[in-house]
Write an enzyme that holds these catalytic residues in place. Sequence first.
Site, PDB file in Angstrom:
ATOM      1  N   SER A  10       4.517   7.138   5.986  1.00  0.00           N
ATOM      2  CA  SER A  10       5.880   6.999   5.431  1.00  0.00           C
ATOM      3  C   SER A  10       5.824   6.523   3.991  1.00  0.00           C
ATOM      4  O   SER A  10       6.609   6.979   3.151  1.00  0.00           O
ATOM      5  CB  SER A  10       6.734   6.035   6.222  1.00  0.00           C
ATOM      6  OG  SER A  10       6.291   5.875   7.497  1.00  0.00           O
ATOM      7  N   ILE A  37      -7.530  11.172   9.604  1.00  0.00           N
ATOM      8  CA  ILE A  37      -7.158   9.754   9.741  1.00  0.00           C
ATOM      9  C   ILE A  37      -5.662   9.696  10.057  1.00  0.00           C
ATOM     10  O   ILE A  37      -4.826  10.066   9.228  1.00  0.00           O
ATOM     11  CB  ILE A  37      -7.452   8.971   8.444  1.00  0.00           C
ATOM     12  CG1 ILE A  37      -8.949   9.080   8.119  1.00  0.00           C
ATOM     13  CG2 ILE A  37      -7.034   7.517   8.591  1.00  0.00           C
ATOM     14  CD1 ILE A  37      -9.377   8.327   6.882  1.00  0.00           C
ATOM     15  N   GLU A  44      10.128   2.002  13.291  1.00  0.00           N
ATOM     16  CA  GLU A  44      11.324   2.675  13.803  1.00  0.00           C
ATOM     17  C   GLU A  44      12.615   1.965  13.444  1.00  0.00           C
ATOM     18  O   GLU A  44      13.674   2.565  13.496  1.00  0.00           O
ATOM     19  CB  GLU A  44      11.221   2.751  15.334  1.00  0.00           C
ATOM     20  CG  GLU A  44      10.091   3.647  15.801  1.00  0.00           C
ATOM     21  CD  GLU A  44       9.507   3.235  17.133  1.00  0.00           C
ATOM     22  OE1 GLU A  44       9.669   2.059  17.514  1.00  0.00           O
ATOM     23  OE2 GLU A  44       8.877   4.075  17.781  1.00  0.00           O
ATOM     24  N   ALA A  45      12.529   0.688  13.080  1.00  0.00           N
ATOM     25  CA  ALA A  45      13.763  -0.058  12.856  1.00  0.00           C
ATOM     26  C   ALA A  45      13.875  -0.419  11.377  1.00  0.00           C
ATOM     27  O   ALA A  45      12.888  -0.786  10.750  1.00  0.00           O
ATOM     28  CB  ALA A  45      13.750  -1.330  13.690  1.00  0.00           C
ATOM     29  N   LYS A  73      22.069   1.309  13.888  1.00  0.00           N
ATOM     30  CA  LYS A  73      21.634  -0.060  14.191  1.00  0.00           C
ATOM     31  C   LYS A  73      22.579  -1.041  13.520  1.00  0.00           C
ATOM     32  O   LYS A  73      22.799  -0.961  12.304  1.00  0.00           O
ATOM     33  CB  LYS A  73      20.203  -0.234  13.676  1.00  0.00           C
ATOM     34  CG  LYS A  73      19.730  -1.669  13.688  1.00  0.00           C
ATOM     35  CD  LYS A  73      18.290  -1.807  13.260  1.00  0.00           C
ATOM     36  CE  LYS A  73      17.926  -3.264  13.132  1.00  0.00           C
ATOM     37  NZ  LYS A  73      16.562  -3.482  12.681  1.00  0.00           N
ATOM     38  N   THR A 339      11.317  -5.090   8.148  1.00  0.00           N
ATOM     39  CA  THR A 339      11.298  -5.112   6.683  1.00  0.00           C
ATOM     40  C   THR A 339      10.225  -4.237   6.031  1.00  0.00           C
ATOM     41  O   THR A 339      10.225  -4.086   4.813  1.00  0.00           O
ATOM     42  CB  THR A 339      11.097  -6.561   6.192  1.00  0.00           C
ATOM     43  OG1 THR A 339      10.079  -7.185   6.973  1.00  0.00           O
ATOM     44  CG2 THR A 339      12.370  -7.353   6.317  1.00  0.00           C
TER      45      THR A 339
HETATM   46  C1  LIG Z   1       3.066  -2.635  15.068  1.00  0.00           C
HETATM   47  C2  LIG Z   1       3.871  -2.199  13.892  1.00  0.00           C
HETATM   48  C3  LIG Z   1       5.233  -1.997  14.028  1.00  0.00           C
HETATM   49  C4  LIG Z   1       5.995  -1.617  12.926  1.00  0.00           C
HETATM   50  N1  LIG Z   1       7.350  -1.480  13.060  1.00  0.00           N
HETATM   51  C5  LIG Z   1       8.098  -1.256  11.955  1.00  0.00           C
HETATM   52  C6  LIG Z   1       9.508  -1.205  12.028  1.00  0.00           C
HETATM   53  O1  LIG Z   1      10.110  -1.317  13.085  1.00  0.00           O
HETATM   54  N2  LIG Z   1      10.187  -1.035  10.878  1.00  0.00           N
HETATM   55  C7  LIG Z   1       9.560  -0.885   9.678  1.00  0.00           C
HETATM   56  O2  LIG Z   1      10.221  -0.784   8.649  1.00  0.00           O
HETATM   57  N3  LIG Z   1       8.220  -0.862   9.605  1.00  0.00           N
HETATM   58  C8  LIG Z   1       7.480  -1.053  10.697  1.00  0.00           C
HETATM   59  N4  LIG Z   1       6.126  -1.063  10.598  1.00  0.00           N
HETATM   60  C9  LIG Z   1       5.481  -0.736   9.329  1.00  0.00           C
HETATM   61  C10 LIG Z   1       5.528   0.750   9.066  1.00  0.00           C
HETATM   62  O3  LIG Z   1       5.009   1.462  10.144  1.00  0.00           O
HETATM   63  C11 LIG Z   1       4.709   1.056   7.818  1.00  0.00           C
HETATM   64  O4  LIG Z   1       5.107   0.188   6.792  1.00  0.00           O
HETATM   65  C12 LIG Z   1       4.975   2.440   7.338  1.00  0.00           C
HETATM   66  O5  LIG Z   1       4.807   3.373   8.357  1.00  0.00           O
HETATM   67  C13 LIG Z   1       4.094   2.779   6.180  1.00  0.00           C
HETATM   68  O6  LIG Z   1       2.773   3.002   6.588  1.00  0.00           O
HETATM   69  P1  LIG Z   1       1.780   3.526   5.489  1.00  0.00           P
HETATM   70  O7  LIG Z   1       2.266   4.823   5.011  1.00  0.00           O
HETATM   71  O8  LIG Z   1       1.572   2.445   4.507  1.00  0.00           O
HETATM   72  O9  LIG Z   1       0.390   3.688   6.259  1.00  0.00           O
HETATM   73  P2  LIG Z   1      -0.108   4.786   7.325  1.00  0.00           P
HETATM   74  O10 LIG Z   1       0.992   5.295   8.149  1.00  0.00           O
HETATM   75  O11 LIG Z   1      -1.261   4.141   8.031  1.00  0.00           O
HETATM   76  O12 LIG Z   1      -0.656   5.987   6.444  1.00  0.00           O
HETATM   77  C14 LIG Z   1      -1.907   5.952   5.811  1.00  0.00           C
HETATM   78  C15 LIG Z   1      -2.234   7.316   5.253  1.00  0.00           C
HETATM   79  O13 LIG Z   1      -3.425   7.218   4.467  1.00  0.00           O
HETATM   80  C16 LIG Z   1      -4.270   8.297   4.762  1.00  0.00           C
HETATM   81  N5  LIG Z   1      -5.664   7.908   4.485  1.00  0.00           N
HETATM   82  C17 LIG Z   1      -6.281   6.750   4.801  1.00  0.00           C
HETATM   83  N6  LIG Z   1      -7.566   6.788   4.406  1.00  0.00           N
HETATM   84  C18 LIG Z   1      -7.748   7.987   3.816  1.00  0.00           C
HETATM   85  C19 LIG Z   1      -8.868   8.628   3.211  1.00  0.00           C
HETATM   86  N7  LIG Z   1     -10.083   8.054   3.168  1.00  0.00           N
HETATM   87  N8  LIG Z   1      -8.702   9.856   2.715  1.00  0.00           N
HETATM   88  C20 LIG Z   1      -7.506  10.479   2.764  1.00  0.00           C
HETATM   89  N9  LIG Z   1      -6.420   9.929   3.328  1.00  0.00           N
HETATM   90  C21 LIG Z   1      -6.547   8.694   3.849  1.00  0.00           C
HETATM   91  C22 LIG Z   1      -4.025   8.598   6.234  1.00  0.00           C
HETATM   92  O14 LIG Z   1      -4.399   9.928   6.572  1.00  0.00           O
HETATM   93  C23 LIG Z   1      -2.495   8.389   6.291  1.00  0.00           C
HETATM   94  O15 LIG Z   1      -1.868   9.588   5.906  1.00  0.00           O
HETATM   95  C24 LIG Z   1       5.356  -1.403  11.685  1.00  0.00           C
HETATM   96  C25 LIG Z   1       3.975  -1.542  11.573  1.00  0.00           C
HETATM   97  C26 LIG Z   1       3.226  -1.945  12.656  1.00  0.00           C
HETATM   98  C27 LIG Z   1       1.743  -2.103  12.508  1.00  0.00           C
END
Ligand SMILES: Cc1cc2nc3c(=O)[nH]c(=O)nc-3n(C[C@H](O)[C@H](O)[C@H](O)COP(=O)(O)OP(=O)(O)OC[C@H]3O[C@@H](n4cnc5c(N)ncnc54)[C@H](O)[C@@H]3O)c2cc1C
Length: 497
Positions: A10, A37, A44-45, A73, A339
């Site tokens: 996201s 990966i 979700e919230a 919500k 958050t």
């Molecule tokens: C248990 C839990 C519950 C949550 N619930 C909520 C919620 O209710 N509300 C909310 O706002 N947030 C929530 N969050 C947080 C939310 O899910 C994240 O902030 C959000 O999805 C952003 O994730 P991200 O994109 O930073 O990381 P990720 O979704 O982990 O994406 C990482 C990306 O990096 C790529 N990547 C990694 N290493 C490499 C590499 N070497 N080469 C190429 N690509 C690579 C992967 O392929 C992936 O596409 C929650 C988090 C957790 C852990």
Amino acid sequence: MRVVIVGGGSAGWMAAAMLSRMMGRQLDITLVESDDIATVGVGEATIPPIQHFNRVLGISETDFLRETGGTFKLGIEFENWLEQGHCYMHAFGGLGKEMGLSPFHHSWLRAVAHGRNDSLWDFSLNYQAAKANKFQPLSSIPNTKLPGLVHAYHFDAGLYAKYLSKLSRGWGVKRVEGLIEQVNLRQVDGAIESLRLRSGEQVEADLYIDCSGFRSLLLGSALKVEFEDWRHWLPCDRAMAVPSERIAPLQPYTRSTAHRAGWRWRIPLQHRTGNGLVYCSEYLTEEQASVLLMEQLDAPALAEPRLIHFTTGRRKQQWHKNCVALGLASGFLEPLESTSLHLVQSGIVRLLKLFPRQGWVQQEIDEFNRQSQTEFEQIRDFIILHYALNRREEPFWQRCRDMPIPESLSQKLALFAKTGKVFREQDELFTEVAWQQVMLGQGIQPEAYHPMADALSEAQLNELLDSLRTIFAGTVQRLPAHDEFINSYCASSSTFC
Ligand SMILES: Cc1cc2nc3c(=O)[nH]c(=O)nc-3n(C[C@H](O)[C@H](O)[C@H](O)COP(=O)(O)OP(=O)(O)OC[C@H]3O[C@@H](n4cnc5c(N)ncnc54)[C@H](O)[C@@H]3O)c2cc1C
């Protein structure tokens, strides 16, 4: 300027969408993501400012909710947090009625001190609608000057990323699928020079945005920016998530229920319910967590439970040299107040406001880091508040109660306990009404109320409170059921897969 975004979760796609939308062809944006990966797969919230993010992107609410299986919500209900059997809500929106300069809760405190037995939440339209499972957008209550409902969404963050990916590519973002195996640094200044993919391809940029998730591939691993660990304030370090079948009615609020070593979430989407257990591994084994999670599902599970390890805290600088981290790569606060996606949103907005003309300017970086630090710390304090004031008996909760809390938080609590007064710091995310609800919900009973609340006579105050209750009850009665509104406004064809 060439920008490379690393990661297609996201955070990555929210950044790609907003940067391409706001900066247009001035930026040459490439997003690198690896099919090998997985993204974190939860999230979700949300909280109300997400509406603004979508509006700026030009995304309509109906399209957004259809594409992401989203629901509305109105707040977060906290069950068993103070003690077993106790319940309160952090409802979005206001309370009661504007009373000049005197916040409404002082009038309520006065009324209670003089024998009325209303709950504070009798004066929250959001709370009343949430508990009746009613919803429709309502900016004000017809024929009154009272504000209406304030909403956020529950949605599938994976589907949101997919949707934003489609839009971003239409707005000129290039997507490269590939695993980054090496981050090359420049000899001269230690900034990032290029990324080498497993295919051998090199990707170069002027600015790198690290959205690689908990790995923090660029900012943490390559640039060695230290992580500030906050587990001494927020000891939970695991989550276990599992989707279950949708059940009726769709509740327009998130449920957070405390258990013996943490809490569980329940988030209703159109195509499934999101469930998860957040816990401290010192007090609960993985096996116990799995049993606890599965035995309390209110519908059949749609998959096996999935364990996620995390450490609460933040990178000490979220922008360093030519690399800015967003999302999980920049830090993590457990999702108790929904958050994380907001922190992605505000990081993107901050980056855009401070966007460099060329190269980087240290003052811009310092300002970005200062603002990010303040925002993370303010949210951290708000989350600690839920834990610190519990009256539960289990060892985990006793530990939370006995832990020292940040000075910034203890001052706020002491002021409220003595006087009922609470102030929102400049630009702080959580409103005074949010603080009031959680402080009262966690059992602080202020010793006094503001003298301005004495301006009305007792009869006038009673009349006001009675009329507010009648107006809110009538308004809620006229609202459609949340399910009904979803079906007519934004029914989604998403299925769980
Ligand atoms: C248990 C839990 C519950 C949550 N619930 C909520 C919620 O209710 N509300 C909310 O706002 N947030 C929530 N969050 C947080 C939310 O899910 C994240 O902030 C959000 O999805 C952003 O994730 P991200 O994109 O930073 O990381 P990720 O979704 O982990 O994406 C990482 C990306 O990096 C790529 N990547 C990694 N290493 C490499 C590499 N070497 N080469 C190429 N690509 C690579 C992967 O392929 C992936 O596409 C929650 C988090 C957790 C852990």
